[in-house]
Every structure is written in structure tokens, then in C-alpha cells.
Design an enzyme around this catalytic site. Structure first.
Site, short mmCIF file in Angstrom:
data_model
loop_
_atom_site.label_atom_id
_atom_site.label_comp_id
_atom_site.label_asym_id
_atom_site.label_seq_id
_atom_site.Cartn_x
_atom_site.Cartn_y
_atom_site.Cartn_z
N LYS A 180 -45.17 -96.19 26.10
CA LYS A 180 -45.56 -94.99 25.20
C LYS A 180 -44.20 -94.85 24.54
O LYS A 180 -43.35 -95.13 24.83
CB LYS A 180 -46.28 -93.96 25.85
CG LYS A 180 -47.08 -93.03 25.24
CD LYS A 180 -48.39 -93.37 24.86
CE LYS A 180 -49.25 -92.56 23.94
NZ LYS A 180 -50.74 -92.93 23.71
N ASP B 50 -51.37 -92.97 17.71
CA ASP B 50 -51.71 -92.07 18.73
C ASP B 50 -51.64 -90.65 17.80
O ASP B 50 -51.81 -90.74 16.59
CB ASP B 50 -50.80 -91.77 19.88
CG ASP B 50 -51.18 -91.01 21.23
OD1 ASP B 50 -51.81 -91.29 21.87
OD2 ASP B 50 -50.91 -89.79 21.14
#
Ligand code: NDP
Length: 445
Positions: A124, A164
């Protein structure tokens, strides 16, 4: 496995990172039995190895705003685990982004990616940059500066970022453009790309579609379906949008959306032109949902409140972590909710989750129910590698089948003696076994 000691050590090593600790604790609690029953995991010290990221890359991002002022932000990439495939996970641009928050998301991503059955490791990244209110030129300059550092650590067989919160098609375009210029290659290094330059059809909708397909599978276990259900959704971003479209297609009536400012209740259902209006609202780059009620006067706005006080059959939290607490969970149960399927990552607090499991309602954690997004990213990578494009129907069929498979894996590992399916346990165990076995096969490296 000495859970208390592991958690105490982890806390000491990662001070001030409560979300990361929360995510690790939830996973370890549910895989404890599997680890105890399989001494090979303890022998290889898999737990201590799996909770430590391979590396955390942290860097300065300098960029110039439209007034000529130089701004400084922090950029990160947490490459957590690549036992079953190259690192894969989104990038988040939001002022709340911290190293701990990204470690929580990267850790979750390991298990989610494993569940998809595709060869993807967990990662991430992101920045504390706030895209709200920035001009297009500012967004472009920021993305280029971010990529001027990140490009060193990513690649189509190394680490493949995606979108995201705060990172959609536009930001991916600017980052991809900079990567291409620096590396001199047009490769599938990002997913969520534009359709004309390597992106997959259905990727924008995929997380929300997958979430609703998962809810439908859960309902089927009780001889039920989405048809005719009243659904509450939080957020009004990408995942909310996809969830609303699919729930509506399957015959449900979605009655809420929300933003940080409050929620909108539309008893007539958010469908048709209203869904298109949602996109306009997003494109206007503002953090309020209230204007929806000016456009559709039957709808009401509840300032500072969350949609979980509205009576519904199915709840789909699709905004942000820890947005649904114990009181919200109790409200939902009191109002007769039968199914909660997480579109966001960890939107329910541990206390809320406990309430759902105790009440034995259908409850899906994000790592299972929102895995359709990254799964379709995996399908985008496959299309890039094959240098061809599948039709929307082909992609959606594959996505649907993947969600059915994930559901089956959760049932296999999560069914309790009384027949209740604990999807939290099921998803964690199914995701863990594959990664842990791969780590053992590959030795201590
Ligand atoms: P977006 O930025 O498109 O949307 C997020 C939405 O949530 C926005 O409407 C945002 O409003 C709203 N929001 C933010 N904070 C709050 C709050 N405190 N209360 C209510 N609403 C809030 O992001 P995505 O839809 O992409 O992501 C949403 C969630 O889904 C995240 O948890 C993400 O990690 C997860 N996810 C996303 C995937 C994807 O493919 N995009 C894949 C898997 C998971 P505002 O813009 O005004 O802040």
C-alpha cells in the site's frame, strides 16, 4: 502462539500506530487455531515474519502550487509481503495518511490478494497530500513529483500500484505518464489505467460490484437475495458508486449516501439519473453531499450524522476505516439488518464487528467483500501481459466468479459447528494458509 506477547512486542516496535495493531490483532485472533494445529508455522516463525513489512519506503514530495509557493508532503510505499506474487496495492492521497495507516492497509492487502486466487503480494502507498480544492495543474505537479521518487521501487513484475481514496483515473494517468517518461517503457506498472492506454473495462466499478456480488452470495446461504432489499450505503466515492449501481441492478433500493459532513436519506431510492448526479457531485471536488437534496427534494440531509440509524436490510459501509462503531452496529441490529458487507477497508470497529458476529447476522470483512477491486486489477495485468482487451461482459463474468470463489473459501474455513459462517475467520484463515505455505516453501530469505 503467544498472542499477548506478540501484540505487546508489536506495540513496542510500532508506537502510535493503532490501526496497524488493530488489523494485526484481528487476523491473529482468528488464525490462532490453525497455527496451533500446524506446528510447521511456529517452526518457521511465520507469525513474526508475516507481521513485519518487507520494507517501508518513505520520501519527500516537493511541488509548486499555482501561487508559486513550494509545498512539501510525505510519500510512502509499504511493500509488505511478496510470497505469492509481486507487491500489489493502491495509493491513497488524503491528509490522514500516516505510515501506520498504510501498514494496516498493506497488511490487510496480503490476505485480500491471496483470497482472490491471483498471484499478487500485499502493499500500500500514498501521501498526506490533500487533493481537495487543488487545481488540475497542482494535482499533475504533485503526482509527477511523487513518481519521480517512487518509480525506483516499482515495476510490472516488482510492485504494481493502483488507486484508492483520492487517487482515481486522473491521478493514475499523471503518475503513469511520469513513470513512462523516467523509465522509457510503456508497461502495465499501474492498474486502474485509462481505457485507451491499457486499462480494463469494469475496473472503476469492480470494487462496488464485487461487494454486492459477495453480499448476494451471503444472502443465498439463507435462501435470500438482494431483490427488494432496502440498502444503506456510506460515502459517495468510487466504491459507493459501484455498490449502488449493482445493488440497484439486482433489484434493491439504496436509500443513503454520506460524506464527512453528514448523510442523505432518499426514500425513493438512489438510482437512474441520481447515480449520474453522484458522479457530478464527485467531479465537483467538494466534500459535501448536501447538494443532492437541492437536486432531489424528496431526499433529506442529516448533518453530522451517519447513515447507520436508518432502517435497512443490508448495510454497505464504503467510505473509510472505523466509520461504523458499536452504537451504530447496535442501531442496525435493533432495526433488523440481516447483512453487512464492507466495501471500505476496516470500516467497522472491533466492537461493532463483535456485535454483528454475536447476533449471527451475515457479516463480511472488507478483505473478502471488497477484493473485487484488486481482483479486477489482476485481470487488467493479465490483459496487459497478453496485449489484448477483454469485453466488459468477459471481465464482469470473471469478477463475479472470483467473488463466488472467495465466498466459497470463506465458508470452507469459517463455518462454525452450529453452521454459522464466520466470514472474518474464514477470510483470514484462507488468505493466511496460502501465503504462509509459500513463505515456508521459499525458505528463510
Ligand atoms: P473515494 O475517495 O472515491 O471515496 C471515499 C468516500 O468516502 C468519499 O465520498 C469521501 O468523502 C467519503 N468519506 C471520507 N471520509 C468520510 C467520513 N469520515 N465519513 C463519511 N464519508 C467519508 O475512495 P474509494 O471509494 O476508492 O475508497 C473507499 C474505501 O474503499 C476505502 O476504505 C478504500 O481503501 C476502500 N477500497 C477501495 C478500492 C478501490 O478500488 N477504489 C478497493 C478496495 C477497497 P470526501 O471525498 O468528501 O472525503
Amino acid at each position: 502462539m503467544n498472542l499477548e506477547k506478540i501484540m505487546a512486542d508489536l506495540e513496542k516496535k510500532n508506537p502510535g500506530q493503532p490501526e496497524f495493531l488493530q488489523a494485526v490483532k484481528e487476523v491473529l485472533e482468528t488464525i490462532e487455531d490453525v497455527v496451533t494445529e500446524n506446528p510447521k508455522y511456529e517452526a518457521a516463525n511465520i507469525i513474526e515474519r508475516i507481521i513485519e513489512p518487507d520494507r517501508v519506503i518513505k520520501f519527500k514530495v516537493q511541488w509548486m502550487d499555482d501561487k508559486g509557493n513550494v509545498q512539501v508532503n510525505r510519500g510512502y510505499r509499504v511493500q509488505f509481503n511478496n510470497a505469492i506474487g509481486p507487491y500489489k496495492g493502491g495509493c491513497r492521497f488524503h491528509p490522514s495518511v500516516t505510515e501506520g495507516g498504510l501498514k494496516f492497509l498493506g497488511f490487510e492487502q496480503i490476505f485480500k490478494n491471496s483470497l482472490t486466487t491471483l498471484p499478487m503480494g500485499g502493499a500500500k502507498g500514498g501521501s498526506d497530500f490533500d487533493p481537495k480544492g487543488k487545481s488540475n495543474a497542482e494535482i499533475m505537479r504533485f503526482c509527477q513529483s511523487f513518481m519521480a521518487e517512487l518509480y525506483k521501487y516499482i515495476g510490472p513484475d516488482t510492485d504494481i500500484p493502483a488507486g484508492d481514496i483520492g487517487v482515481g483515473g486522473r491521478e493514475i494517468g499523471y503518475m503513469f505518464g511520469m513513470y513512462k517518461k523516467l523509465v522509457g517503457e510503456h508497461t502495465g506498472v499501474f492498474t486502474g489505467k485509462g481505457r485507451g492506454w491499457g486499462g480494463s473495462l469494469i475496473r472503476p466499478e469492480a470494487t462496488g460490484f464485487g461487494n454486492v456480488y459477495f453480499a448476494e452470495e451471503m444472502l443465498k446461504t439463507r435462501g435470500d437475495s438482494m431483490k427488494g432489499k432496502i440498502v444503506t450505503v456510506s460515502g459517495f466515492g468510487n466504491v459507493s458508486w459501484g455498490s449502488i449501481i449493482k445493488a440497484t441492478q439486482l433489484g434493491a433500493r439504496v436509500v443513503t449516501i454520506s460524506g464527512p459532513d453528514g448523510y442523505v436519506y432518499d426514500p425513493d431510492g438512489i438510482n437512474g439519473e441520481k447515480i449520474d448526479y453522484l458522479l457530478e457531485l464527485r467531479a465537483s471536488n467538494q466534500d459535501i453531499v448536501k447538494p443532492y437534496t437541492y437536486e432531489f427534494p424528496n431526499a433529506q440531509f442529516f448533518e453530522g450524522k451517519r447513515p447507520w440509524e436508518v432502517k435497512c436490510d443490508v448495510a454497505l459501509p464504503c467510505a473509510i476505516q472505523n466509520e461504523l462503531n458499536a452504537q451504530d452496529a447496535q442501531n442496525l441490529i435493533n432495526n433488523g439488518v440481516i447483512c453487512v458487507s464492507e466495501g471500505a477497508n476496516m470500516p467497522c470497529t472491533p466492537e461493532a464487528m463483535e456485535i454483528f458476529l454475536k447476533a449471527k447476522i451475515l457479516y463480511a470483512p472488507g478483505k473478502a467483500s471488497n477484493a473485487g477491486g484488486v481482483a479486477t486489477s489482476g485481470l487488467e495485468q493479465t490483459q496487459n501481459a497478453m496485449k489484448l482487451n477483454w469485453t466488459a461482459e468477459e471481465v464482469e463474468d470473471k469478477l463475479h466468479q472470483i467473488m463466488i470463489n472467495i465466498h466459497e473459501a470463506c465458508v470452507k474455513y469459517g463455518k462454525d459447528e452450529d453452521g454459522y459462517v464466520n466470514y472474518v475467520k474464514g477470510s483470514n484463515v484462507a488468505g493466511f494458509i496460502k501465503v504462509a505455505d509459500a513463505m515456508i516453501d521459499q525458505g528463510v530469505i
